[in-house]
Structure formats: structure tokens, C-alpha cells
Scaffold this motif. Structure first.
Motif, PDB file in Angstrom:
ATOM      1  N   ASN A 196      45.561   7.240   1.055  1.00 58.77           N
ATOM      2  CA  ASN A 196      44.240   6.641   1.280  1.00 58.77           C
ATOM      3  C   ASN A 196      43.223   7.616   1.872  1.00 58.77           C
ATOM      4  O   ASN A 196      42.168   7.198   2.362  1.00 58.77           O
ATOM      5  N   SER A 197      43.524   8.916   1.837  1.00 60.68           N
ATOM      6  CA  SER A 197      42.535   9.902   2.280  1.00 60.68           C
ATOM      7  C   SER A 197      41.409  10.008   1.260  1.00 60.68           C
ATOM      8  O   SER A 197      41.617   9.841   0.052  1.00 60.68           O
ATOM      9  N   ASN A 198      40.205  10.292   1.751  1.00 56.76           N
ATOM     10  CA  ASN A 198      39.093  10.582   0.848  1.00 56.76           C
ATOM     11  C   ASN A 198      39.277  11.981   0.271  1.00 56.76           C
ATOM     12  O   ASN A 198      39.528  12.940   1.019  1.00 56.76           O
ATOM     13  N   TYR A 199      39.169  12.084  -1.041  1.00 53.62           N
ATOM     14  CA  TYR A 199      39.504  13.349  -1.719  1.00 53.62           C
ATOM     15  C   TYR A 199      38.342  13.791  -2.609  1.00 53.62           C
ATOM     16  O   TYR A 199      37.777  12.989  -3.356  1.00 53.62           O
ATOM     17  N   ASN A 224      41.712   8.457  -2.357  1.00 54.50           N
ATOM     18  CA  ASN A 224      40.422   7.914  -2.792  1.00 54.50           C
ATOM     19  C   ASN A 224      39.559   9.061  -3.317  1.00 54.50           C
ATOM     20  O   ASN A 224      39.059   9.866  -2.523  1.00 54.50           O
ATOM     21  N   LYS A 225      39.417   9.156  -4.631  1.00 48.39           N
ATOM     22  CA  LYS A 225      38.625  10.236  -5.221  1.00 48.39           C
ATOM     23  C   LYS A 225      37.147   9.864  -5.114  1.00 48.39           C
ATOM     24  O   LYS A 225      36.628   9.080  -5.896  1.00 48.39           O
ATOM     25  N   ILE A 226      36.494  10.431  -4.104  1.00 45.12           N
ATOM     26  CA  ILE A 226      35.113  10.035  -3.811  1.00 45.12           C
ATOM     27  C   ILE A 226      34.078  10.933  -4.478  1.00 45.12           C
ATOM     28  O   ILE A 226      32.904  10.589  -4.523  1.00 45.12           O
ATOM     29  N   ALA A 244      36.414  15.089   4.236  1.00 45.96           N
ATOM     30  CA  ALA A 244      37.412  14.661   3.254  1.00 45.96           C
ATOM     31  C   ALA A 244      38.431  15.780   3.063  1.00 45.96           C
ATOM     32  O   ALA A 244      38.396  16.808   3.741  1.00 45.96           O
ATOM     33  N   THR A 246      40.885  18.167   0.115  1.00 46.28           N
ATOM     34  CA  THR A 246      40.985  18.671  -1.247  1.00 46.28           C
ATOM     35  C   THR A 246      42.093  19.707  -1.266  1.00 46.28           C
ATOM     36  O   THR A 246      42.554  20.166  -0.213  1.00 46.28           O
TER      37      THR A 246
END
Length: 307
Positions: A196-199, A224-226, A244, A246
Motif C-alpha cells: 500500500n505504499s505510494n509508488y 499504489n501507482k500514483i 513516495a 520507487t
């Protein structure tokens, strides 16, 4: 569109449609134009191509034979066009180089300057690709040299680079973040903390992102691909601003992170995730292309032995 291409598209569509009107609608052409073109071709070849007065319409046997042979002509014309591009570049002493967006040891402008200084009679066309480069780009003559994914094609001269180590950026909001250090230790157990990390991802066509997608899927990590960015360096810079994560090469990450940036790097073992990169050109490339390839290799990866 060439007449040959248009006729092939019409003949192909006839095999999928009930009427010439339906063919015209699908191809955004007028029905009278299609009828006129078919009449002209039937007169030229001296055979009937289409059973027009049946529903559904269909190709005659002669129409099927003509269509198949037109496709062979089309393939030959396409091959000629691609070969001409290569011949024209050769005549103009132009060398076209495709570099994947992970190449950052030297900026493109630095590479261009050094190549010009060493090959002043040669014109260069450097392209930084954020999408997928394939071996077909070399075989077709679209490019002369590629720095990117390593293939196993006997038609190519391939010089592999050292395995590219990858790292995951961990913001201070991540449970794994440790104050005052750059690197966070890797373990399989740690990976579950990334759910659930923003990626921030790289363009989905890049071979880096394809490898990362497989890695995340294999380890059952849901992210979460933001945001999607055109290259890896921009992904890192954007991830930092958005707090985020990457995945990129360790070299790119270290070059972007500055003192005071509240981020850790988690190096991924090369047997878990890494990139096989290489410099490639055709086995029968011109002597000039080979010389440029050797020079380019020394600029990008001076530790790789040229064989």
C-alpha cells in the motif's frame, strides 16, 4: 497510403464484412471509391476479385491469390524502405544511437560532444528512449547502436555491462525508515512493509518497469501507482517530492539524493532483482559503427571489457 496497402486493407475487410457499404464504413472510404478501385484492379489483373452480388460478399479464389501476393509485395516494399533508410544514413555518414533512459553516467550532451570530437566527419542522431527498445530496431536498420536491454540474438554483437544493482527508495513515512543512515538492510520480511505504499513508476514500456512489475507481483506486494514518469531519474525526483517510493538503479538514486533528504535506500540483491544491460550492434555493422560502439562503451561503462 499506397494503392497496394489500400487494396490489401479492402480485400482483408471484405472477408469480414457482408457488403461493400460495410467495408466502406469500417475503412472510412466511400463505397463508389472502393467499387472503382476494385474495377481498376480487376481490369489490370484480368480476373474477378470479389463476388459482389452475394451477401455476404466474398473474395473469389483469384482474389485470395492476389491478396496473398500483394502482401508479399507489401513486405518487400517495407523491407526496401527500411534498407534504404540504412543506406541513406551510411551514405550521409550518419550513425543513429538509441540509449535507454537508465544511461546517466554521462549526460547525453556530454556523450554527444565526445563522440563529435572523436568522429568529426560523422553525423550522430542520439535518441534517449523511455519506451522499449528491441533487437528488431537494429535488424531493420532503424538504429545502428543500442544501449539497453541485453538480448541473445546471433545477428548482433553484444557487449554486456556489469549487472545493474537496483535499490528501492524508502521515505520517512515508511516503517522501515532509519534516521541518519543512507542504506536500510534488505530482507524478504521487510518487503511486506511496502504494501500500500505510494509508488512513482517509470513509463510502463520500459524494460526496468517490466522487471519491477514482475518482482512486485512475485512477492505479492500491492502498491499504489500514483504517478508515471518518462524516465527513472524523473521518477526518483518526483518520488522524493511526493514522499513516495520507487525502484531505480543505485547509481541513479545516489546521484539524486542529497544531504538532508529524509530517505533510505534498500539495495535489492542482484539474484532477487537486477538488470541485464548491454551495448549492441549488428555483427556485420560498418567499421565506423563498430569504432563508435567501442568508444561509447568506454564512456558509459569503462569497467566493461571489450572483446
Amino acid at each position: 497510403m499506397k494503392t497496394t496497402d489500400r487494396l490489401i486493407s479492402i480485400l482483408d475487410e471484405i472477408q469480414l464484412s457482408r457488403t461493400l457499404t460495410a467495408v466502406a464504413d469500417k475503412l472510412y472510404l466511400s463505397q463508389p471509391y472502393i467499387s472503382r478501385l476494385l474495377n481498376e484492379m480487376e481490369q489490370r489483373y484480368g480476373v474477378k476479385l470479389v463476388n459482389r452480388h452475394e451477401i455476404p460478399i466474398s473474395l473469389t479464389h483469384a482474389g485470395q491469390v492476389v491478396c496473398a501476393n500483394l502482401k508479399k509485395i507489401q513486405d518487400a516494399e517495407n523491407n526496401l524502405d527500411m534498407n534504404l533508410v540504412g543506406l541513406q544514413r551510411e551514405a550521409q555518414k550518419t550513425i543513429s544511437i538509441g540509449l535507454c533512459s537508465l544511461v546517466n553516467e554521462k549526460s547525453l550532451s556530454d556523450i554527444a560532444v565526445i563522440l563529435h570530437q572523436n568522429f568529426q566527419d560523422t553525423k550522430f542522431n542520439l535518441k534517449n528512449w523511455d519506451g522499449e527498445l528491441t533487437d528488431r530496431d537494429l535488424i531493420s536498420g532503424k538504429l545502428d547502436i543500442i544501449v539497453g536491454q541485453k538480448w541473445n540474438n546471433p545477428a548482433l554483437h553484444i557487449v554486456p555491462f556489469q549487472l545493474q544493482e537496483l535499490s528501492m527508495l524508502l521515505p520517512e513515512t515508511c516503517p522501515l525508515y532509519q534516521e541518519g543512515v543512507l542504506f536500510c538492510p534488505f530482507s524478504q520480511d521487510n518487503l511486506s512493509s511496502l504494501n500500500n505504499s505510494n509508488y512513482v513508476m517509470v513509463s510502463d514500456g520500459s524494460f526496468l518497469q517490466q522487471k519491477v512489475n514482475s518482482f512486485l507481483e512475485e512477492n505479492k506486494i500491492q502498491i499504489n501507482k500514483i504517478m508515471e514518469m518518462p524516465n527513472s531519474r524523473l521518477s526518483v525526483e518526483t518520488a522524493i517530492k511526493l514522499h513516495a517510493t520507487t525502484i531505480t538503479t543505485t547509481k541513479i538514486a545516489e546521484s539524486v539524493l542529497t544531504n538532508g533528504t529524509k530517505y533510505n535506500l534498500m539495495k535489492l540483491p542482484v539474484d532477487i532483482l537486477s538488470l541485464n544491460m548491454a551495448l549492441s550492434y549488428l555483427q556485420d555493422a560498418s567499421p565506423e559503427v563498430k569504432k563508435v560502439g567501442d568508444k561509447l562503451l568506454k564512456l558509459i561503462d569503462p569497467n566493461t571489457e571489450i572483446k
